[in-house]
Design a protein around this motif. Structure first.
Motif, short mmCIF file in Angstrom:
data_model
loop_
_atom_site.label_atom_id
_atom_site.label_comp_id
_atom_site.label_asym_id
_atom_site.label_seq_id
_atom_site.Cartn_x
_atom_site.Cartn_y
_atom_site.Cartn_z
N LYS A 116 -9.72 10.52 7.70
CA LYS A 116 -10.93 10.12 8.28
C LYS A 116 -10.90 9.61 9.81
CE LYS A 116 -12.97 8.39 4.03
NZ LYS A 116 -13.60 7.24 3.26
N GLY A 117 -9.80 9.75 10.41
CA GLY A 117 -9.46 9.34 11.80
C GLY A 117 -9.46 7.89 12.08
N LEU A 118 -9.00 7.20 11.09
CA LEU A 118 -8.95 5.74 11.13
C LEU A 118 -7.64 5.43 11.52
CD1 LEU A 118 -10.98 4.88 7.87
CD2 LEU A 118 -11.86 4.91 10.09
N ASN A 119 -7.60 4.31 12.35
CA ASN A 119 -6.38 3.51 12.70
C ASN A 119 -5.13 4.48 13.03
OD1 ASN A 119 -7.69 1.04 12.06
ND2 ASN A 119 -7.10 1.52 9.92
N LEU A 120 -5.34 5.46 13.80
CA LEU A 120 -4.37 6.59 14.10
C LEU A 120 -3.25 5.84 14.91
CD1 LEU A 120 -6.61 9.63 14.72
CD2 LEU A 120 -5.36 8.99 12.40
N GLU A 121 -3.65 5.17 15.93
CA GLU A 121 -2.77 4.45 16.79
C GLU A 121 -1.57 3.71 15.90
OE1 GLU A 121 -2.44 1.43 20.63
OE2 GLU A 121 -4.32 2.38 20.14
N ALA A 122 -2.32 2.98 15.07
CA ALA A 122 -1.35 2.12 14.25
C ALA A 122 -0.58 2.84 13.05
CB ALA A 122 -2.25 1.16 13.17
N ILE A 123 -1.04 3.90 12.77
CA ILE A 123 -0.10 4.92 11.87
C ILE A 123 1.12 5.49 12.69
CG2 ILE A 123 -0.19 7.12 10.50
CD1 ILE A 123 -2.95 6.44 9.68
N PHE A 139 0.83 -1.38 0.07
CA PHE A 139 -0.07 -0.11 0.14
C PHE A 139 0.89 1.32 -0.05
CE2 PHE A 139 0.56 -1.60 4.35
CZ PHE A 139 1.01 -0.52 5.09
N ASP A 140 0.22 2.31 -0.53
CA ASP A 140 1.19 3.45 -0.57
C ASP A 140 0.68 4.51 0.42
OD1 ASP A 140 -1.22 4.66 -1.52
OD2 ASP A 140 -0.51 4.99 -3.87
N SER A 141 1.53 5.76 0.47
CA SER A 141 1.33 6.71 1.56
C SER A 141 -0.19 7.45 1.35
CB SER A 141 2.43 7.84 1.55
OG SER A 141 2.23 8.31 0.22
N LEU A 142 -0.94 7.58 0.03
CA LEU A 142 -2.16 8.02 0.15
C LEU A 142 -3.29 7.30 0.97
CD1 LEU A 142 -2.08 8.97 -3.69
CD2 LEU A 142 -2.03 10.53 -1.75
N VAL A 143 -3.08 5.94 0.73
CA VAL A 143 -3.99 4.91 1.79
C VAL A 143 -3.90 5.44 3.16
CG1 VAL A 143 -4.02 2.77 2.58
CG2 VAL A 143 -3.65 2.97 0.24
N TRP A 152 -2.49 -5.08 9.92
CA TRP A 152 -3.32 -5.49 8.99
C TRP A 152 -4.62 -4.41 8.89
CZ3 TRP A 152 -2.95 -8.56 5.23
CH2 TRP A 152 -2.22 -9.71 5.16
N GLN A 153 -4.82 -3.89 9.94
CA GLN A 153 -5.96 -3.06 9.98
C GLN A 153 -5.58 -1.73 8.82
OE1 GLN A 153 -7.17 -1.54 13.59
NE2 GLN A 153 -8.07 -3.78 14.27
N LEU A 154 -4.53 -1.24 8.83
CA LEU A 154 -3.97 -0.22 7.73
C LEU A 154 -4.31 -0.56 6.49
CD1 LEU A 154 -0.69 0.86 9.35
CD2 LEU A 154 -2.73 1.97 9.62
N ARG A 155 -3.82 -1.86 6.03
CA ARG A 155 -4.18 -2.68 4.63
C ARG A 155 -5.75 -2.71 4.39
NH1 ARG A 155 -6.06 -4.06 0.86
NH2 ARG A 155 -5.38 -5.34 -0.63
N GLU A 156 -6.54 -3.66 5.48
CA GLU A 156 -7.54 -3.92 5.16
C GLU A 156 -8.66 -2.48 5.07
OE1 GLU A 156 -8.44 -6.45 8.48
OE2 GLU A 156 -7.50 -8.10 7.54
#
Length: 341
Positions: free
Chosen positions: A59-66, A48-52, A122-126
């Motif tokens: 959108k405030g998704l998966n911020l802890e993983a990021i 996956f790329d940085s745009l993902v 995995w959540q980052l990719r999914e």
């Protein structure tokens, strides 16, 4: 094809897993390392790329993983190893990580062997599909060129060619992600599908993209089949003689053209049955809910659904807890959409 019977060969579930995340300056560089990564025998290889990532942040998704991602890379390979025990899986990942430091592209290398940390990666990719579809402040993104595929050894060059094609058409906001170990690429592109000019650009891009992937010996669709949306482009991949043979073969077993009409043999145009189109005039409903993230528009809210189905999942998260309890459609998010008032 009509399937009357199928026999499956089941594979055992690998009980323990570990992840190595490789970071790169661009998607092409990440693709260049796919062949050497595959030599290590991973059980999964995703990209996956940085745009993902930036769209998930928007959108405030998966911020802890990021926050766990290293600074600098603009593209990533997620490499997963499996074994019978956690220690064996972790050892396989660490051994691969040591080798990865010597890869030609010189990626950043991060090992995740804890269960929670792996789930976050995995959540980052999914989350890629849902995160890249409708991004605040950007035009709506559509699939269109979703699911093209090339041989893994050609994926780096193909990703560079695809990114160059995006730039030529002004689609720099298009993301890239997918099953890189199988050479399968997913994407969302900001097509204008409601004006004649925009639909014309869509057609031009699709034809160019088809010729691009075929130039690398690839396929217009790598995972979900050609279907209806790209069937008109299949002569670019197969050639007119083989397409004619497909039509003759189909006519033998389906002389009345009752099975899958409008697909490979006599396809609809790629711009013939668009979800939107120049005549798109959705019914404007007065609703109880305000839909503040969609400018108060129910039809815009509907367009945000990409079919991921998290509103119908049976465990984890906070989406539709009532559906998780009752398993009733009326208690899912779609079922809760109120009637016009």
């Amino acid at each position: 094809m009509l399937v009357l019977r199928a026999q499956l060969r089941l594979m055992p579930v690998v009980p323990a897993r570990a992840i190595v995340l490789l970071g790169y300056p661009d998607s092409g560089s990440s693709g260049d390392d796919v062949p050497v990564v595959l030599k290590s025998g991973p059980m999964a290889l995703e990209g996956f790329d940085s745009l993902v990532i930036s769209y998930q942040q928007a959108k405030g998704l998966n911020l802890e993983a990021i926050e766990q991602l290293p600074d600098g890379p603009q593209a990533w390979l997620l490499v997963q190893f499996g074994a019978d025990t956690p220690d064996e899986a972790a050892e396989a990942a660490r051994s691969f990580a040591q080798d990865a430091h010597g890869f030609p592209s010189q990626p950043t290398v991060t090992v995740f062997d804890g269960v929670a940390a792996q789930e976050q990666m995995w959540q980052l990719r999914e989350a890629a599909l849902g995160a890249t579809a409708q991004v605040p402040g950007l035009p709506n993104m559509w699939s269109g060129w979703e699911d093209s595929a090339v041989a893994p050894e050609k994926i780096g060059d193909y990703l560079r060619g695809l990114r160059a094609l995006y730039a030529e058409f002004g689609f720099e906001a298009a993301s890239l992600y997918g099953h890189y170990g199988q050479g399968c690429i997913h994407t969302r592109i900001p097509f204008d599908l409601v004006t004649a000019a925009g639909i014309g650009t869509f057609r031009q891009f699709m034809e160019r993209a088809a010729r691009l992937v075929v130039s690398y010996g690839g396929s217009l669709s790598g995972e979900h089949g050609d279907g209806q949306s790209r069937a008109e482009l299949l002569p670019i991949m197969y050639g007119p003689e083989l397409i004619q043979a497909f039509a003759q073969f189909k006519a033998i077993f389906d002389p009345e053209n009752r099975m899958n009409p409008g697909k490979m043999a006599a396809p609809y145009r790629i711009d013939e049955n668009l979800r939107l189109g120049t005549d798109y005039e959705p019914l404007q409903l007065a609703t109880h809910f305000a839909f503040p993230h969609d400018e108060g528009s129910f039809d815009k809210a509907v367009l945000r659904c990409v079919g991921v189905g998290k509103c119908r999942r049976h465990e984890g998260g906070v989406m539709c807890p009532s559906y998780m309890v009752t398993r009733e459609e009326e208690d899912s998010t779609p079922g809760k959409i109120p009637p016009a008032v």
